[in-house]
Design an enzyme around this catalytic site. Structure first.
Site, PDB file in Angstrom:
ATOM      1  N   ASP A 483       0.904  -1.053   0.002  1.00  0.00           N
ATOM      2  CA  ASP A 483      -0.039   0.085  -0.113  1.00  0.00           C
ATOM      3  C   ASP A 483       0.631   1.237  -0.064  1.00  0.00           C
ATOM      4  O   ASP A 483       0.394   2.201  -0.315  1.00  0.00           O
ATOM      5  CB  ASP A 483      -0.836   0.088   1.186  1.00  0.00           C
ATOM      6  CG  ASP A 483      -2.283  -0.653   1.328  1.00  0.00           C
ATOM      7  OD1 ASP A 483      -2.745  -0.752  -0.143  1.00  0.00           O
ATOM      8  OD2 ASP A 483      -2.457  -1.223   2.207  1.00  0.00           O
TER       9      ASP A 483
HETATM   10  C1  GLC Z   1      -1.321  -3.816   5.275  1.00  0.00           C
HETATM   11  C2  GLC Z   1      -2.679  -4.014   4.486  1.00  0.00           C
HETATM   12  C3  GLC Z   1      -2.458  -4.910   3.355  1.00  0.00           C
HETATM   13  C4  GLC Z   1      -1.217  -4.303   2.750  1.00  0.00           C
HETATM   14  C5  GLC Z   1       0.099  -4.464   3.670  1.00  0.00           C
HETATM   15  C6  GLC Z   1       1.354  -3.958   2.947  1.00  0.00           C
HETATM   16  O1  GLC Z   1      -1.113  -4.977   6.028  1.00  0.00           O
HETATM   17  O2  GLC Z   1      -3.592  -4.383   5.358  1.00  0.00           O
HETATM   18  O3  GLC Z   1      -3.431  -4.631   2.521  1.00  0.00           O
HETATM   19  O4  GLC Z   1      -0.975  -5.228   1.600  1.00  0.00           O
HETATM   20  O5  GLC Z   1      -0.074  -3.507   4.748  1.00  0.00           O
HETATM   21  O6  GLC Z   1       1.128  -2.557   2.540  1.00  0.00           O
HETATM   22  C1  GLC Z   2      -0.341   2.435   5.791  1.00  0.00           C
HETATM   23  C2  GLC Z   2       0.322   1.441   6.309  1.00  0.00           C
HETATM   24  C3  GLC Z   2       0.088   0.244   5.741  1.00  0.00           C
HETATM   25  C4  GLC Z   2      -1.528  -0.198   5.494  1.00  0.00           C
HETATM   26  C5  GLC Z   2      -2.178   1.004   4.796  1.00  0.00           C
HETATM   27  C6  GLC Z   2      -3.725   0.994   4.975  1.00  0.00           C
HETATM   28  O1  GLC Z   2      -0.253   2.886   4.694  1.00  0.00           O
HETATM   29  O2  GLC Z   2       1.733   1.389   6.272  1.00  0.00           O
HETATM   30  O3  GLC Z   2       0.692  -1.098   6.195  1.00  0.00           O
HETATM   31  O4  GLC Z   2      -1.597  -1.313   4.507  1.00  0.00           O
HETATM   32  O5  GLC Z   2      -1.872   2.280   5.559  1.00  0.00           O
HETATM   33  O6  GLC Z   2      -4.400   1.996   4.113  1.00  0.00           O
END
Ligand code: GLC
Ligand code: GLC
Length: 811
Positions: A483
């Site tokens: 993300d």
């Molecule tokens: C969080 C989110 C997931 C994403 C991950 C890496 O765990 O829930 O959807 O893939 O972060 O950014």
């Molecule tokens: C932030 C976090 C990530 C998560 C995301 C969800 O980017 O670092 O882990 O997946 O929020 O929106």
């Protein structure tokens, strides 16, 4: 240092001190009503949706920590304490908290009074039960006052925490002899209320927080408990609470019990009222009567235990390693149920107010849950698919209560569509139920756009095919699995969303990770097509997959590892050409899991590079070198200080991808080494460093660039649960559901002499014994089904109800 211990027989983790490094929590409920409860009885309850239907209040990020919950105060001989230590924090002579499967029990002793507090959510009910026992274990007669206390939330947790001009004037309650009803907003559009009930009449009660706690009091020093008792207050506006007082006289050896219920009731519109302004309590009273005796409580407890025994019996392992056994047999599966229920919504790190259910998260959570209750997985797949857009893209999140996509985040996360194939494929492998593909499912929650689920998968597949960039790799959109890799965002202003700022349709930025996914799950899609007799489509799909495989080896290969992406200017990300972030874990895991470069050697090289550049004693970090500056063209990933979260933290979620990838290459020793490093039970001894619960996986452990290397955060709600279960059961133990039956394909540490698994699969039970006297890492030499040798290692499904004896000899 340990703060407790595992009791594997009872399937409990037993905490011996309230002062754990962080609150260590448990989840009660696995259907509609949920309670989070910490080892000091902190936490909160909600119905279905942690944001929209919050029943009790919880203040995150508070100091002191974790003071809101379901608390029982005791007062005797001028002293006040809590059974679970918080919030008063009076020292007790003995304390223990037992977190079990769907229940938590506290026990403490002080002043010759032994008290227990046992909490669970009964099967099929929308309520929390809390049974208290108070025993006089001293020599003299004792007078004890018992005060249960919890604070109601005015339903929408977000509104409750911000809209004070209105909410300070809406609170309403109704009180009967044994129940405090919380009915805020019931007079208008709500059809639901909550209540606190006791199976014996309290001597006094309070429903206004100011009366019970005191205007300048605190849960640690409630005015009513420290003063002269509850006052019978009725809340008008402000903060409605449920507080009761029971005054007990106990002879030496005498024990009294009280059963409490925090319940939630919905009434049909025309049955809301008993009389003008008086709520209809029929359903509430009926629910109360179902649990009004110890006997009934014990029956509920037994039913819950049976439920869990039966669920966990679908996969049981016996092996010599106690850590692996307890994680596989108990805690990892348990966490998979919790992640299936919660997605990423409500934990001690997720406030329940932000994200609802994530599209990719929920699809992945299925992977660790589908063998437990396939029917619920089926329903979930259909719910998720209904939020897909007609062009195959998807809402990134949706609210569990409304099942509608969240507009605020919208779509544009280009990995999302492929996860729907992953989840559906896992369901069909497990159940053989192809009928799910014929189900009519809405697009964008619009029933008039409904198409069979198979059409949804087709559009998922095609979405990738139709969104390729300059190198013919998939466009990344707002982000892929990571993300925080926001290649089209370019956010310059504090507070902007890293994902949603900027265009999602960047026509240049590409993802090698999605390419790997496409090869893995595109192949699964082609396999489904051929099982359905769609031979032409299967061939055409495979042609796309093979083309993508070539593209990855071409444009996605960096020489010693797979590149991560190309940014909006066409520059590589995760390449030796980069100054920071030269190598990322995700494409190594996904591409090798997909088998890319297995024959030509790139896969081996990629795994060696992971070991060389990303390994630490606590797990594999996400990237190296960590970003030390904020890069406009990379986004949120470079916003974290080095070593945390996606910026070179040990992101536990993709460690099991490496386990699976190593298993693809037959590296049993290395696969297990990677598994072991993040396995919480193995880390129990260093709980003072690790800090989160030793019985569940966290999302992230601080990487080697962080000053707190080894410290975990974001426990419970993480795709790590499902992926780790998959990596140990399927990649290492090698019990793999396929479309054609159960495949047995272990990849073991060479010093494992063998193991046994009992697996319920499509209604039959497979008792599998694996003999590794040969000390092999990989390779099934012989396989016997009911004593008969089998060619190959895929066992055709046995009729439901049968027991199949499977013997496997490795070598
Ligand atoms: C969080 C989110 C997931 C994403 C991950 C890496 O765990 O829930 O959807 O893939 O972060 O950014
Ligand atoms: C932030 C976090 C990530 C998560 C995301 C969800 O980017 O670092 O882990 O997946 O929020 O929106």
């Amino acid at each position: 240092m340990k703060f407790g211990y595992f009791d594997d027989k009872k399937r409990e983790y037993i905490i011996k001190t309230p002062k754990t490094p962080l609150p260590w929590i448990n989840y009660l409920g696995s259907e509609d009503f949920f309670t989070l409860v910490s080892n000091t009885a902190g936490g909160y309850s909600f119905y279905k949706d942690a944001r929209l239907r919050r029943i009790t209040r919880y203040r995150y990020n508070a100091s002191p920590l974790d003071q809101d919950g379901f608390h029982i105060y005791l007062k005797a001989a001028g002293e006040v304490w809590n059974i679970a230590w918080q919030p008063v924090q009076t020292d007790v002579n003995s304390y223990c908290c037992r977190h079990g499967l769907g229940y938590t029990v506290f026990e403490s002793e002080k002043k010759g009074i032994l008290a227990t507090q046992e909490m669970l959510v009964p099967r099929g009910e929308a309520c929390l039960l809390c049974r208290i026992t108070v025993a006089n274990v001293g020599e003299e007669k004792k007078k004890v006052d018992v005060f249960p206390y919890t604070e109601f939330c005015l339903w929408d947790a977000m509104d409750d925490a911000s809209n004070f001009q209105r909410n300070f004037s809406t609170g309403e309650v109704e009180v009967t002899a044994d129940t405090i009803y919380h009915k805020t907003e019931y007079r208008e559009r709500r059809d639901h209320y909550a209540f606190l009930w006791a199976n014996r009449t309290p001597d006094a009660f309070d429903t206004a927080r100011d009366a019970f706690i005191g205007i300048y009091g605190s849960p640690a020093k409630p005015a009513a408990v420290f003063g002269s008792g509850c006052t019978g207050s009725i809340a008008h506006g402000w903060a409605p609470v449920g507080a009761m007082q029971f005054s007990l006289d106990l002879l030496p050896g005498q024990t009294e019990s009280i059963i409490l219920m925090l319940g939630y009731i919905e009434n049909p519109e025309d049955e809301k009222w008993e009389s003008s302004g008086v709520i209809n309590k029929e359903r509430a009273v009926a629910m109360q009567q179902r649990y009004d005796s110890d006997k009934k409580f014990f029956a509920a407890r037994e039913e819950l235990a049976d439920f869990w025994s039966s669920l966990l019996s679908n996969f049981t392992l016996s092996c010599e390693d106690e850590h692996v056994s307890r994680m596989v047999n108990i805690w990892n599966q348990y966490q998979c149920m919790v992640t299936f229920n919660m997605s990423r919504s409500a934990s001690y790190f997720e406030s329940g107010m932000g994200r609802g259910m994530g599209f990719r998260d929920s699809c992945q959570d299925l992977l660790g849950f589908v063998h437990m209750i396939p029917e619920r997985a089926r329903e979930r797949i259909l719910d998720i698919a209904a939020t897909q857009f007609p062009d195959g893209s998807a809402y990134h999140q949706y609210q569990p209560l409304t099942k509608k996509g969240n507009m605020a985040v919208g779509s544009g996360f280009n990995d999302d569509p492929l996860w729907l194939i992953a989840g559906t494929d896992a369901y069909i492998r497990e159940t053989g139920d192809y009928s799910i593909l014929d189900e009519q499912v809405a697009f964008d929650c619009d029933a008039s756009l409904a198409q069979p689920l198979m059409e949804h998968l087709r559009r998922s597949f095609n979405y990738t095919v139709e969104h390729l960039g300059p190198h013919q790799l998939p466009l990344i959109g707002r982000a892929d699995w990571n993300d925080c890799l926001n290649l089209n965002c370019f956010s310059e202003h504090p507070g902007e969303s890293f994902q949603v700022t900027g265009p999602s349709e960047g026509p240049v930025a590409e993802s090698v990770f999605i390419a790997g996914m496409f090869v893995k799950y595109g192949r699964a899609y082609a396999e489904l097509c051929s099982h359905l007799g769609l031979i032409e489509e299967a061939e055409a799909s495979l042609a796309h997959v093979e083309k993508m495989e070539k593209t990855v080896l071409d444009a996605g290969w960096d020489g010693e590892w797979f590149r991560r992406a190309y940014d909006a200017f066409g520059q590589p990300v995760g390449s030796k050409e980069c100054e920071e972030g030269k190598i990322f874990i995700e494409p190594q895991g996904m591409c090798v899991m997909a088998g890319i470069g297995k024959e030509s050697g790139e896969a081996e090289k990629a795994m060696q590079s992971v070991k060389e550049h990303l390994d630490t004693r606590y797990g594999i970090v996400l990237l190296q070198p960590a970003y030390t500056n904020y890069y406009l063209n990379l986004g949120e990933i470079s916003s974290y200080p080095p070593g945390y979260k996606e910026n070179a933290g040990i992101f536990c979620h993709n460690n099991p991808w490496i386990v699976c990838a190593e298993a693809v290459l037959g590296h049993g020793n290395r696969a297990f080494e990677v598994y072991r490093r993040t396995c919480p039970s193995y880390l129990e001894d260093i709980s003072e460093i690790h800090r989160t619960e030793p019985y569940v996986y966290p999302q992230m452990i601080a990487g080697k660039d962080a000053p707190t290397h080894g410290e975990a955060k974001n426990s419970w709600l993480t795709g790590t649960a499902a992926w780790t279960l998959l990596s140990i059961t399927q990649a290492i133990l090698g019990v793999v559901p396929t479309l054609d039956g159960l495949k047995i394909d272990p990849c073991l540490p060479s010093d494992w002499k063998g193991f046994a698994v009992s697996r319920r699969y499509r209604g039959a039970v497979y008792n599998i014994t694996v003999d590794n006297a040969a000390g092999a890492e990989y390779g099934v030499k012989e396989l016997f089904v009911n004593g008969q040798p089998l060619a190959g290692n895929v066992i055709p499904p046995a009729p439901a109800g049968e027991t199949v004896e499977v013997k496997v000899i490795m070598g």
